[in-house]
Structure formats: structure tokens, C-alpha cells
Design a protein around this motif. Sequence first.
Motif, PDB file in Angstrom:
ATOM      1  N   PHE A  41       0.998  -1.252   0.051  1.00  0.00           N
ATOM      2  CA  PHE A  41       0.123   0.102  -0.200  1.00  0.00           C
ATOM      3  C   PHE A  41       0.893   1.301   0.054  1.00  0.00           C
ATOM      4  CE2 PHE A  41      -3.277  -2.537   2.406  1.00  0.00           C
ATOM      5  CZ  PHE A  41      -3.987  -3.006   1.135  1.00  0.00           C
ATOM      6  N   LEU A  46      -3.704   2.684  -2.210  1.00  0.00           N
ATOM      7  CA  LEU A  46      -4.795   1.663  -1.562  1.00  0.00           C
ATOM      8  C   LEU A  46      -5.540   0.936  -2.553  1.00  0.00           C
ATOM      9  CD1 LEU A  46      -6.572   3.595   1.189  1.00  0.00           C
ATOM     10  CD2 LEU A  46      -4.297   2.367   1.218  1.00  0.00           C
ATOM     11  N   ASN A  47      -5.383   1.253  -3.980  1.00  0.00           N
ATOM     12  CA  ASN A  47      -6.109   0.297  -5.135  1.00  0.00           C
ATOM     13  C   ASN A  47      -5.276  -0.843  -5.270  1.00  0.00           C
ATOM     14  OD1 ASN A  47      -8.405   2.123  -5.364  1.00  0.00           O
ATOM     15  ND2 ASN A  47      -7.192   3.265  -6.762  1.00  0.00           N
ATOM     16  N   LYS A  71     -11.148  -6.146   2.832  1.00  0.00           N
ATOM     17  CA  LYS A  71     -10.141  -5.183   2.565  1.00  0.00           C
ATOM     18  C   LYS A  71     -10.085  -4.256   3.857  1.00  0.00           C
ATOM     19  CE  LYS A  71      -7.495  -2.914  -0.933  1.00  0.00           C
ATOM     20  NZ  LYS A  71      -7.607  -2.465  -2.104  1.00  0.00           N
ATOM     21  N   GLU A  72     -11.327  -3.812   4.288  1.00  0.00           N
ATOM     22  CA  GLU A  72     -11.206  -2.901   5.176  1.00  0.00           C
ATOM     23  C   GLU A  72     -10.607  -3.281   6.479  1.00  0.00           C
ATOM     24  OE1 GLU A  72     -13.882  -3.862   3.299  1.00  0.00           O
ATOM     25  OE2 GLU A  72     -15.300  -2.311   3.365  1.00  0.00           O
ATOM     26  N   LEU A  75      -6.845  -3.024   5.927  1.00  0.00           N
ATOM     27  CA  LEU A  75      -6.496  -1.456   6.181  1.00  0.00           C
ATOM     28  C   LEU A  75      -6.549  -0.940   7.600  1.00  0.00           C
ATOM     29  CD1 LEU A  75      -8.669  -0.260   3.110  1.00  0.00           C
ATOM     30  CD2 LEU A  75      -6.226  -0.371   2.958  1.00  0.00           C
ATOM     31  N   GLY A 119      -0.021   5.088   0.495  1.00  0.00           N
ATOM     32  CA  GLY A 119      -1.225   4.253   1.213  1.00  0.00           C
ATOM     33  C   GLY A 119      -1.921   5.425   2.320  1.00  0.00           C
ATOM     34  N   ASP A 122      -3.616   8.296   0.583  1.00  0.00           N
ATOM     35  CA  ASP A 122      -4.869   8.143   0.131  1.00  0.00           C
ATOM     36  C   ASP A 122      -5.850   7.985   1.350  1.00  0.00           C
ATOM     37  OD1 ASP A 122      -3.960   7.696  -2.460  1.00  0.00           O
ATOM     38  OD2 ASP A 122      -3.723   5.561  -2.560  1.00  0.00           O
ATOM     39  N   ILE A 123      -5.325   7.342   2.419  1.00  0.00           N
ATOM     40  CA  ILE A 123      -6.268   7.123   3.582  1.00  0.00           C
ATOM     41  C   ILE A 123      -6.990   8.492   4.148  1.00  0.00           C
ATOM     42  CG2 ILE A 123      -6.240   6.596   6.152  1.00  0.00           C
ATOM     43  CD1 ILE A 123      -6.876   4.024   4.860  1.00  0.00           C
ATOM     44  N   ALA A 228     -11.518   2.060  -2.994  1.00  0.00           N
ATOM     45  CA  ALA A 228     -10.227   1.463  -2.612  1.00  0.00           C
ATOM     46  C   ALA A 228     -10.618  -0.032  -1.919  1.00  0.00           C
ATOM     47  CB  ALA A 228      -9.544   2.435  -1.721  1.00  0.00           C
ATOM     48  N   ALA A 229     -11.743  -0.067  -1.245  1.00  0.00           N
ATOM     49  CA  ALA A 229     -11.827  -1.244  -0.531  1.00  0.00           C
ATOM     50  C   ALA A 229     -13.143  -1.974  -1.153  1.00  0.00           C
ATOM     51  CB  ALA A 229     -12.696  -0.746   1.017  1.00  0.00           C
TER      52      ALA A 229
END
Length: 237
Positions: A41, A46-47, A71-72, A75, A119, A122-123, A228-229
Motif C-alpha cells: 500500500f 490503496l488500489n 479489505k477494510e 486497512l 497508502g 490515500d487514507i 479502494a476497499a
Amino acid sequence: MSPADPHPEANINATVSAGQSKRSDAERNRGRIIAAARTVFGRDGLNASMASVARETGVGIATLFRHFPRKEDLLAAVFADRMKAYAQATDAALADPDPWHGFTRYIETVCAMQAADRGFADILTMNFPGVPELEKHHARAYEGFLELIGRAQDSGHLRRDFTSRDLVLLLMANAGVLSATADAAPDAWRRLVAWMIQSFQAPARGPLPDPPTDAALYEAMHRAGQSAAAPETGKRR
């Protein structure tokens, strides 16, 4: 009747030992997955797919999904500590006796955190309502930033039309610059941030267009988080 087991304690100990070994293996795999996900990431954003994380870890995709069904979930495990540091940055900025310095210090700190981890860049521009661990720190940081804005404006150094939405726009812009220049000009983001901080300073040089509404900005961040998720179908075999 079957004869009594001549070594019952040994069998029990062997069973306990086997169970402990399995748990230890599971914990090691979980730790390896999180470490690999941070690498993936941080490098790709995140993609990046869950399959990419599995390859980086050296485990099968089914093993990854056993540990992190969504995926969440991954993350949250990867970025919870960074989100906590993000929230704590507001505490450090509020402790600064100079409101303007505290405000600009926070902006620079958060943008530097983005630069250090793609990553995480993006978050900060996304919402994840289904990940309470991330949203808790996000909300805390937001409340602290509102206080930073008020203090800086009351000191006369921050223009009165600055809003918390402008920070989101800056973070989105910074994430875009970082993505575009990471390899060729890794420090380009510093110039963007310096320009923006100067534009935030009072007195205002002129009027600005209206900012996006809270609802519109939230929707944009929510859609980015959903993208992303997004679940990866057909990859659990």
C-alpha cells in the motif's frame, strides 16, 4: 473396553503444544501479512489488490482472506497506528503557544506523513464508515483541527474564509502531486504545501469561490473509500 492410555499426560501436553504451535503460526502469518500490506500500500496506494499483498507475503490468497475477510479489515490493521499519530499531531499543534505556528506545523506534519506513505496519503482523503478504528482517529483529528482553525483565525494570521474543507482539498491535491511526482521529483509536494500555506495567511488577497459543501465532500471521500476497499471477486480460491 479399551485399555487405559498409559501416558495420558503426555498426550494432553502434545495436544496443547500442537494448539499453541498453530496459534503461533497464525500470529506469524498475520504479522507477515500486515508487514507486506504496508509495503504494497505504501508503494502502490490503496488500489493495490489483495492478491498483490498475498504475493508480497508469500501466502495463498485463501490464507490472507482467513485472516482479513474484508479489505477494510486489513486497512484497519495496517493504518490504525498512523491514524492515531495523525490525531496526535493535532494535540502537538494545539500545545504550541503560537497559534499560527501550530496551525502551519500541523499542515506540514500531515503532508509529510502523506509523503512518507502513499497508502496513508490515500487514507486521509477517504472515509471508511465500516472501519470504526480508522474513523475514530479521523474524527478526533477533525475536532482538533477545528480548534486549530479558530485559534489561528482569532490571532489574525489565518484568513477568515478558511474552512476545514480546505484542508481536505489540500490533502487531495497533495496526494495527487505525490502520486505523479514520487519517482521523478519526490520533494515537489513541499512547494505545493508552501504555496498553500502562504495563500491561507491573512490578509486575504481576494475573495474565493465557495468551498464544496460538507455533504458533497463527504460523498467524494466516501466513494473513494468504497473504490479502494471494493471486494475482489474470484480471488479466494
